[in-house]
Design an enzyme around this catalytic site. Structure first.
Site, PDB file in Angstrom:
ATOM      1  N   LYS A  58       3.468  11.929   2.449  1.00 50.99           N
ATOM      2  CA  LYS A  58       3.071  11.087   3.592  1.00 50.99           C
ATOM      3  C   LYS A  58       1.915  10.166   3.211  1.00 50.99           C
ATOM      4  O   LYS A  58       1.969   8.949   3.423  1.00 50.99           O
ATOM      5  CB  LYS A  58       2.666  11.966   4.774  1.00 50.99           C
ATOM      6  CG  LYS A  58       1.969  11.207   5.900  1.00 50.99           C
ATOM      7  CD  LYS A  58       1.376  12.161   6.925  1.00 50.99           C
ATOM      8  CE  LYS A  58       0.519  11.419   7.946  1.00 50.99           C
ATOM      9  NZ  LYS A  58       1.281  10.494   8.787  1.00 50.99           N
ATOM     10  N   HIS A 742       8.570   1.441  15.654  1.00 51.64           N
ATOM     11  CA  HIS A 742       8.514   2.105  14.352  1.00 51.64           C
ATOM     12  C   HIS A 742       8.542   1.113  13.191  1.00 51.64           C
ATOM     13  O   HIS A 742       8.611   1.522  12.034  1.00 51.64           O
ATOM     14  CB  HIS A 742       9.651   3.109  14.219  1.00 51.64           C
ATOM     15  CG  HIS A 742       9.462   4.316  15.093  1.00 51.64           C
ATOM     16  ND1 HIS A 742       8.348   5.110  15.015  1.00 51.64           N
ATOM     17  CD2 HIS A 742      10.229   4.846  16.073  1.00 51.64           C
ATOM     18  CE1 HIS A 742       8.442   6.088  15.903  1.00 51.64           C
ATOM     19  NE2 HIS A 742       9.555   5.945  16.559  1.00 51.64           N
TER      20      HIS A 742
END
Length: 820
Positions: A58, A742
């Site tokens: 991440k 997003h």
């Protein structure tokens, strides 16, 4: 570096030989160890979490996207993670170790890259697909939107939906599967390369924009099979002895035409896979009898994997007949929950299967990829020892798989099994699990369907008088950007580094800033931005009884987005109010309506690791009662608009149609319980995101919310078709999302106006709301401000156009009247 044959068996046994004279890999700084083991254990894992035990992927991805690191640095983090995972599985004793389950974003997107099926808008002209094109498909860029993202079956993982048509040109454009196999082999670990199967890939795709809905995606099968053949040929040349094709769509209700596609595909691949052991992996549900008959008859297939946790009825099919000589990969260790396996029960199941397929043909496996669970229980330092003894994360599930395989081969670890039995006994008898008052309250729910006293049209009139909103009102979904400073404040408060007074002051200032921004932008119904919240489920679970929380219990949702699901271990209740203080504070800062923001019971359930010792619907009803108490307290505090998010309603829908209505009945009932007692003038909103809702629109209407905001833009307005072509009439507020949050891309006012105009062709203007697709938590203020400004401007233009059209109609009517 000196070379040693990489064809080594990487599973655990009693002997292990190291070569300390070999130099460490300078890139990884991990000493290279080679193990030769005496006896194999038939164990397998479908897949493994790739985000890293501390979310290493991440942070590497977000650093790369922000321009703070380069591609080489991202590749290094990824390589280190892959090596660590393979070594961990080898050390745990897993024989059939998967490769190519790692992804920088999504495994279906990886398959799209492998097939060169890049939509033309991304400007790819052939050759290897680099990060620019790959991440543009996933996230969009400044000039083009991302591809659609939707839920992976009934999980909270999202995949990037392939866009295909007759004009799609396929080519072998990514050799990732082969490269990762070679990478593992160079370490002395022989893996099972994993590919999304060709038929499931097509069935999970959608027709590209401009392609008719009647287009058969399966008509492209013969165009993609040659690329699969190339991949297989390269894997064979690299030394692979096994290959795994994931075909999870086999658990769906498929017609004969779709089932025949599997027969055709693997018959065509038969000569290519000759000399390889081929595993067809299925998961997430039972196989229908027709699908079971199809997959067990496939040509060139050596082994079949079944989910025997969520697909327990498949056991009966196997017992009634399984092909002689085929391996059976038995998924008895749950890949989607975190409870310790009942080893004795699983061993009994395996022994029964052994009598059907034979000892040498049975392999112990996970029910599905461990992608859907947490990485390692070792990283949890704040869970108490009793609760930890009830749990097994991905790393512990590896030991369970191996422990079952060892027991099956006559090497049962009695201490391991005794500890497991003791943990299960502890959980069954623990007083923390059961609350008699909650059980009684839940049982009492069964006598009512919990509908509000009046119908929605009457309620909307009452709400219009109270709220006085303009036509086509604007709002946002709830969260605003969570800055690094904001996260730091919450982290320091949790660690007792700042006082409660300082924390409240900081959060109050953030709420004031968010309220001021919305007022300046001209938004009609405001939100407080949720600065005090870490996660929309975790925040509530922390304040409810029956929940436990991890420190590093992260699970990938999509790309770099991770969630930390709570653990529901016992009966659920609400000791005290959870949101009233902040909502009341925010409402005091503005004259405009301020939404109270809650997460609904079905979403809390579906986004948690749920106890498996009682039916899910019973747990959901308990949560619904807790949220009902909160809704009524918000109303008493003067909050006139309350949003109860059910983002995960569709996600929990069973894959088999025969099981869906029961789920929808109790899920919708749970939502209605939460708000059944509020006044007509209190407006109840709900929100849903990133799923296909068209097939459950009747149940959505049955929820009886006053306003529903729902994802729409990223799926190319698929939702609107249910109103346009399905003939559905919706007589309550509806806010189909006007832009995708997003993606970093900022939509123009004109683009949003175009979307609103399309909505007005199927929705009455008096019911239409304008809002983003979802919450803004993951975005930056530099993206949010212009996007919302354009959204508000678009709503005003739509209002003006409606007013102008009504004026023109009035003039026309007067003219006609005067000529009579």
């Amino acid at each position: 570096m000196r070379q040693i044959s990489p064809t080594l068996i990487s599973f655990h046994s009693s002997l292990s030989f190291s070569f300390p004279s070999l130099p460490a890999n300078p890139r990884l700084q991990i000493p290279v160890r080679f193990r030769f083991h005496i006896r194999s254990m038939a164990s397998h894992v479908v897949g493994y979490p790739r985000i890293g035990p501390k979310r290493e992927l991440k942070f590497a991805l977000e650093s790369f996207w922000d321009g703070k690191s380069n591609a080489e640095e991202l590749h290094k983090v990824a390589s280190d993670l892959r090596v660590s995972i393979w070594k961990q599985m080898a050390d745990a004793g897993i024989k059939y170790i998967p490769s190519n389950t790692f992804s920088y974003y999504d495994q279906v997107l990886d398959t799209t890259a492998m097939l060169g099926a890049v939509p033309s808008r991304y400007g790819w002209s052939g050759g290897d697909i680099g990060f620019d094109v790959y991440f543009s498909m996933a996230r969009g860029n400044a000039s083009v939107p991302a591809m659609e993202m939707t839920k992976w079956f009934d999980t909270n993982y999202h995949y990037i939906v392939p866009e295909l048509g007759l004009e799609t040109e396929f080519s072998y454009a990514s050799r990732k599967a082969v490269q990762e196999y070679k990478e593992a082999r160079a370490l002395g670990i022989d893996t099972v390369p994993v590919l999304v199967g060709p038929v499931s890939y097509l069935l999970l795709s959608k027709p590209a924009k401009g392609v008719g809905k009647s287009f058969s995606l399966l008509s492209l099968l013969d165009k993609i099979l040659p690329i699969y053949m190339e991949v297989v040929a390269e894997l064979k040349a690299a030394g692979a002895s096994w290959i795994q094709f994931d075909e999870p769509t086999l658990v769906m209700d498929l017609d004969s035409h779709k089932l025949h596609a599997f027969t055709h595909a693997y018959k065509e691949l038969e000569s290519s896979v000759s000399g390889l052991n081929v595993l067809i992996e299925t998961y997430f549900a039972d196989l229908p009898a027709e699908a079971y008959n199809t997959v067990t008859a496939l040509k060139g297939v050596t082994a079949i994997g079944f989910d025997l946790v969520r697909g327990s009825n498949t056991l009966d099919l196997i017992k009634n007949g399984y092909p002689l000589g085929k391996y059976l990969f038995a998924g008895v260790v749950d890949g989607r929950n975190i409870w310790a396996n009942d080893l004795d029960a699983s061993l009994s199941t395996l022994q029964a299967l052994e009598g059907v397929v034979g000892k040498d043909k049975l392999v112990v496996s996970t029910s599905c990829s461990l992608l859907h669970t947490v990485v390692d229980l070792v990283n949890e330092t704040k869970l108490d020892e009793e609760l930890k003894s009830w749990l097994a994360f991905a790393a512990q599930k590896l030991l369970e798989v191996n422990g079952l395989a060892k027991a099956l081969s006559g090497q049962k670890d009695e201490a391991f099994y005794s500890a497991n039995a003791a943990a299960h006994a502890s959980r069954r008898s623990s007083p923390r699990v059961t609350d008699e008052d909650v059980q009684i309250a839940t049982a009492a729910l069964k006598g009512s369907d919990h509908r509000r006293a009046t119908n929605v049209s009457a309620r909307l009139e009452s709400q219009h008088e109270k709220l006085n909103l303009p036509i086509i009102p604007t709002t946002t979904i709830g969260s605003f950007p969570q800055t690094l400073e904001l996260r730091k404040i919450r982290r320091e408060y949790k660690a007792s580094k700042i006082s409660e007074e300082d924390y409240v002051k900081a959060i109050k200032e953030e709420i004031a800033a968010v309220v001021k921004l919305q007022e300046e932008l001209g938004i009609d119904v405001l939100v407080h931005g949720e600065p005090e919240r870490n996660d929309m489920v975790e925040y509530f679970g922390e304040q409810l009884s029956g929940f436990a929380f991890t420190v590093n219990g992260w699970v990938q949702s999509y790309g770099s987005r991770c969630v930390k699901p709570p653990i529901i271990y016992g009966d659920v209740s609400r000791p005290k109010s959870m949101t009233v203080f902040w909502s009341k504070l925010a409402q005091s800062m503005t004259q405009r309506p301020m939404k109270g923001m809650l997460t609904g019971p079905v979403t809390i359930l579906n986004w948690s690791f749920v106890r498996n010792d009682q039916p899910r619907n019973e747990t959901c009803y308990q949560i619904a009662l807790a949220i009902k108490n909160e809704v009524e307290d918000l109303e008493k505090a003067g909050i006139g608009v309350i949003q109860i998010d059910e983002a995960a309603l569709r996600e929990g829908l069973p894959l088999r149609k025969s099981e869906q209505q029961f789920y929808l009945d109790w899920a919708v009932h749970s939502f209605r319980i939460t708000n059944s007692a509020v006044q007509d003038s209190t407006q109840i909103h709900t929100h849903m995101c990133y799923s296909n809702f068209n097939d459950i629109i009747d149940s959505i209407i049955e929820m009886d919310a006053d306003v529903i905001t729902i994802e729409n833009s990223r799926s190319n307005e698929k939702l609107l078709s249910v109103f346009r072509e399905g003939g559905v009439k919706y007589a309550a507020g509806m806010g189909p999302g006007v832009y995708d949050i997003h993606s970093p891309r900022i939509p123009s006012t004109e683009e949003i106006v175009d979307r609103v105009n399309k909505m007005l062709t199927v929705l009455d203007s008096k019911f239409l709301w304008v809002n983003p697709d979802c919450g803004l938590k993951t975005r930056k203020y530099s993206e949010v401000k212009p996007a919302l400004s354009n959204m508000v401007a678009a709503a005003k233009l739509a209002r003006n156009n409606l007013a102008a059209n009504k004026y023109k109609l009035l003039i026309l009517c007067r003219k006609r009247y005067n000529t009579r």
